[in-house]
Scaffold this active site. Structure first.
Site, mmCIF file in Angstrom:
data_model
loop_
_atom_site.group_PDB
_atom_site.id
_atom_site.type_symbol
_atom_site.label_atom_id
_atom_site.label_comp_id
_atom_site.label_asym_id
_atom_site.label_seq_id
_atom_site.Cartn_x
_atom_site.Cartn_y
_atom_site.Cartn_z
ATOM 1 N N ARG A 290 0.827 -1.204 0.000
ATOM 2 C CA ARG A 290 0.000 0.000 0.000
ATOM 3 C C ARG A 290 0.863 1.258 0.000
ATOM 4 O O ARG A 290 0.319 2.360 -0.056
ATOM 5 C CB ARG A 290 -0.885 0.006 1.245
ATOM 6 C CG ARG A 290 -2.353 -0.340 0.934
ATOM 7 C CD ARG A 290 -3.063 -0.444 2.259
ATOM 8 N NE ARG A 290 -4.467 -0.227 2.219
ATOM 9 C CZ ARG A 290 -5.380 -1.198 2.307
ATOM 10 N NH1 ARG A 290 -5.010 -2.451 2.331
ATOM 11 N NH2 ARG A 290 -6.662 -0.888 2.362
ATOM 12 N N ARG B 261 -23.256 -1.334 -0.288
ATOM 13 C CA ARG B 261 -22.800 -2.573 0.358
ATOM 14 C C ARG B 261 -23.123 -2.528 1.851
ATOM 15 O O ARG B 261 -23.619 -3.500 2.416
ATOM 16 C CB ARG B 261 -21.294 -2.732 0.126
ATOM 17 C CG ARG B 261 -20.768 -4.110 0.472
ATOM 18 C CD ARG B 261 -19.303 -4.245 0.162
ATOM 19 N NE ARG B 261 -18.460 -3.547 1.135
ATOM 20 C CZ ARG B 261 -17.152 -3.372 1.017
ATOM 21 N NH1 ARG B 261 -16.543 -3.809 -0.064
ATOM 22 N NH2 ARG B 261 -16.445 -2.768 1.941
HETATM 23 P P1 AMP Z 1 -8.556 -3.481 3.755
HETATM 24 O O1 AMP Z 1 -9.396 -4.584 4.277
HETATM 25 O O2 AMP Z 1 -7.543 -3.939 2.770
HETATM 26 O O3 AMP Z 1 -9.366 -2.321 3.230
HETATM 27 O O4 AMP Z 1 -7.711 -2.918 4.989
HETATM 28 C C1 AMP Z 1 -8.335 -2.402 6.132
HETATM 29 C C2 AMP Z 1 -7.367 -1.569 6.924
HETATM 30 O O5 AMP Z 1 -6.252 -2.357 7.339
HETATM 31 C C3 AMP Z 1 -6.772 -0.410 6.162
HETATM 32 O O6 AMP Z 1 -7.623 0.734 6.161
HETATM 33 C C4 AMP Z 1 -5.496 -0.187 6.946
HETATM 34 O O7 AMP Z 1 -5.749 0.504 8.171
HETATM 35 C C5 AMP Z 1 -5.062 -1.592 7.298
HETATM 36 N N1 AMP Z 1 -4.206 -2.165 6.251
HETATM 37 C C6 AMP Z 1 -4.468 -3.206 5.432
HETATM 38 N N2 AMP Z 1 -3.455 -3.460 4.621
HETATM 39 C C7 AMP Z 1 -2.514 -2.556 4.918
HETATM 40 C C8 AMP Z 1 -1.218 -2.286 4.413
HETATM 41 N N3 AMP Z 1 -0.693 -3.011 3.405
HETATM 42 N N4 AMP Z 1 -0.515 -1.265 4.932
HETATM 43 C C9 AMP Z 1 -1.003 -0.544 5.938
HETATM 44 N N5 AMP Z 1 -2.222 -0.719 6.469
HETATM 45 C C10 AMP Z 1 -2.977 -1.727 5.974
#
Ligand code: AMP
Length: 281
Positions: free
Chosen positions: A88, A127
């Site tokens: 990310r 959603r």
């Molecule tokens: P997601 O389910 O991928 O939308 O991730 C939910 C939350 O997890 C994000 O809003 C971040 O706070 C954290 N997160 C997930 N993947 C990452 C990553 N690669 N780097 C940093 N934070 C992450």
């Protein structure tokens, strides 16, 4: 197969990752899921990540990199994986390159799902409504305010990865606003194209390495390689037999004696052929 799925929250990365899991028999590695599991289990990582995630910010790189590094080393990831939500940030992408290179691996493709941010907000709102209607529990970050922050984090920290991967030549951009089936087909075509290019590049690279090492291809093996082809050995032996040996006795003209005798015999033969018609007259 090792793939990265890139796209803002709600772009459909999770849905497409599941399709790819079924199709290719590889594992989906979602850092969001892993972090949520850590939060639920109350692990030290979970405790650190909980508030950050609830705000819609990104968890520090070193935490996420450590989780992914550990996960891709596990046996079920040997056949390949789809990274969903990772990397990310550019430092995360660089860390991923390094951890793969250490294992002698690389990414096969980075698939970017391109979506219209306004439509995205409506999509996520829908959603959330449907989940509420079904009585499903919502994620703490599934609300309009936090969503805005998650989108802002994507624009500021994750969007630069598009250029990062474009520079590496591994980026495949796809219209993420199409139907799930159409997006899945487009991903399938992109992966096939990436595989084709990889094979072509490998062949070209092998060719360039052979020509730059000055090796000439004769038969199936390159001359100069450790084990020359049988054909090459045969030709070399025949050539050695044909070559006048330096030890052979020579005439004054520099010919070997046997070559000289051969040439005398040939001259006598041709003289006979010229003279014989006259003799018959
Ligand atoms: P997601 O389910 O991928 O939308 O991730 C939910 C939350 O997890 C994000 O809003 C971040 O706070 C954290 N997160 C997930 N993947 C990452 C990553 N690669 N780097 C940093 N934070 C992450």
């Amino acid at each position: 197969m090792r793939i990265v799925l890139l796209g803002p929250p709600g772009a459909g990365k999770g849905t497409q990752a599941k399709e790819l899991v079924t199709k290719h028999g590889i594992v989906q590695l979602s850092t969001g899921d892993m972090l949520r599991a850590a939060v639920a289990a109350g692990t030290p990582v979970g405790l650190k990540a909980k508030d950050i995630m609830a705000r819609g910010d990104l968890v520090p790189d070193e935490i996420v990199v450590a989780i992914v590094s550990d996960r891709i080393g596990q046996p079920d990831a040997k056949r390949g994986f789809i990274l969903d939500g990772f990397p990310r940030t550019v430092p995360q992408a660089a860390a991923l390159d390094r951890m793969l290179a250490k294992k002698g691996l690389s990414l096969d493709a980075v698939v970017e799902l391109k979506v219209d941010p306004d439509i995205l907000v409506r999509r996520i709102a829908n959603r959330v409504e449907q989940m509420k209607l079904r009585g499903e529990s919502l994620r703490p970050d599934d609300n309009p305010e936090v969503l805005k922050q998650r989108l802002a984090a994507y624009a500021a920290q994750t969007a630069p990865l598009v250029e990062y991967y474009r520079g590496q030549g591994s980026l495949r951009s796809i219209d993420g606003m199409a139907s799930i089936e159409d997006v899945a087909s487009a991903i399938g075509r992109a992966l096939a194209d990436a595989a084709f290019r990889r094979v072509s590049a490998r062949k070209a690279d092998r060719g360039a390495r052979n020509s730059s090492s000055g090796r000439k291809r004769v038969g199936r093996k390159a001359v100069g390689s450790k084990k020359p082809a049988k054909k090459v050995v045969k030709r070399a032996k025949a050539a050695a037999r044909r070559k006048p040996s330096s030890k052979a006795s020579r005439t004054k003209a520099g010919r070997t004696k046997s070559a000289s005798r051969r040439s005398v015999r040939n001259r006598q033969k041709s003289n006979k052929a010229v003279r014989s018609p006259r003799l018959t007259k």
